[in-house]
Design a protein around this motif. Structure first.
Motif, short mmCIF file in Angstrom:
data_model
loop_
_atom_site.label_atom_id
_atom_site.label_comp_id
_atom_site.label_asym_id
_atom_site.label_seq_id
_atom_site.Cartn_x
_atom_site.Cartn_y
_atom_site.Cartn_z
N ARG A 52 0.93 -1.21 -0.24
CA ARG A 52 -0.01 -0.06 0.13
C ARG A 52 1.09 1.37 -0.11
N THR A 53 1.80 1.25 0.80
CA THR A 53 2.83 2.47 0.96
C THR A 53 3.58 2.76 -0.68
N VAL A 54 3.96 1.48 -1.38
CA VAL A 54 4.54 1.55 -2.44
C VAL A 54 3.83 2.27 -3.41
N LEU A 55 2.45 1.69 -3.61
CA LEU A 55 1.42 2.25 -4.46
C LEU A 55 1.10 3.54 -4.20
N ALA A 56 1.18 3.99 -3.09
CA ALA A 56 0.99 5.43 -2.74
C ALA A 56 1.97 6.44 -3.01
N ASN A 57 3.17 5.83 -2.69
CA ASN A 57 4.13 6.75 -3.30
C ASN A 57 4.55 6.84 -4.73
N GLN A 59 1.73 6.84 -6.52
CA GLN A 59 0.60 7.38 -7.27
C GLN A 59 0.09 6.48 -8.35
N ILE A 60 0.02 5.24 -7.95
CA ILE A 60 -0.64 4.33 -8.99
C ILE A 60 -1.86 3.67 -8.33
N ALA A 61 -2.74 2.99 -9.02
CA ALA A 61 -3.64 1.99 -8.69
C ALA A 61 -4.41 2.23 -7.46
N ASP A 62 -5.27 3.54 -7.79
CA ASP A 62 -6.03 3.83 -6.67
C ASP A 62 -7.11 2.98 -6.15
N ASP A 63 -7.80 2.29 -7.26
CA ASP A 63 -8.88 1.30 -6.96
C ASP A 63 -8.30 -0.01 -6.09
N LEU A 64 -7.02 -0.40 -6.51
CA LEU A 64 -6.26 -1.45 -5.74
C LEU A 64 -6.01 -0.70 -4.56
N ASP A 69 -6.66 -1.22 1.42
CA ASP A 69 -7.11 -0.35 2.68
C ASP A 69 -8.22 -1.31 3.28
N ALA A 70 -9.14 -1.66 2.84
CA ALA A 70 -10.24 -2.32 3.44
C ALA A 70 -9.69 -3.72 4.17
#
Length: 89
Positions: A52-57, A59-64, A69-70
């Motif tokens: 989750r941290t990598v994806l946020a950094n 800034q990709i795959a918002d849906d994922l 997060d859930a």
């Protein structure tokens, strides 16, 4: 976003499908890991937090990220329920 032009979206879709499939195999609907050890549960949970941290950094795959997060929320709550106030499992 990094992939705003759509390039690489197919790779992200395959990765998302695989990640969510692994999550479905690893955790039940309530967020409890299918392996009955707290260490395994905590290890899996830590991997999804790192992802989750990598994806946020990136800034990709918002849906994922939303789905992760859930999962993190359910798995964190399930972990809390497994640990007694005195620290016993």
């Amino acid at each position: 976003a990094l992939l705003a032009d759509g390039e690489g979206s197919g790779y992200l879709k395959v990765a998302e499908d695989r990640i969510l499939s692994l999550a479905a195999q690893s955790f039940d609907k309530d967020g409890l890991c299918n392996e009955n050890t707290i260490g395994y549960h905590n290890f899996n949970l830590s991997l999804y937090r790192k992802l989750r941290t990598v994806l946020a950094n990136l800034q990709i795959a918002d849906d994922l990220r939303d789905k992760i997060d859930a999962l993190i929320g359910r798995a964190s709550h399930a972990l809390e329920l497994c640990v007694l106030p005195d620290g016993k499992i």
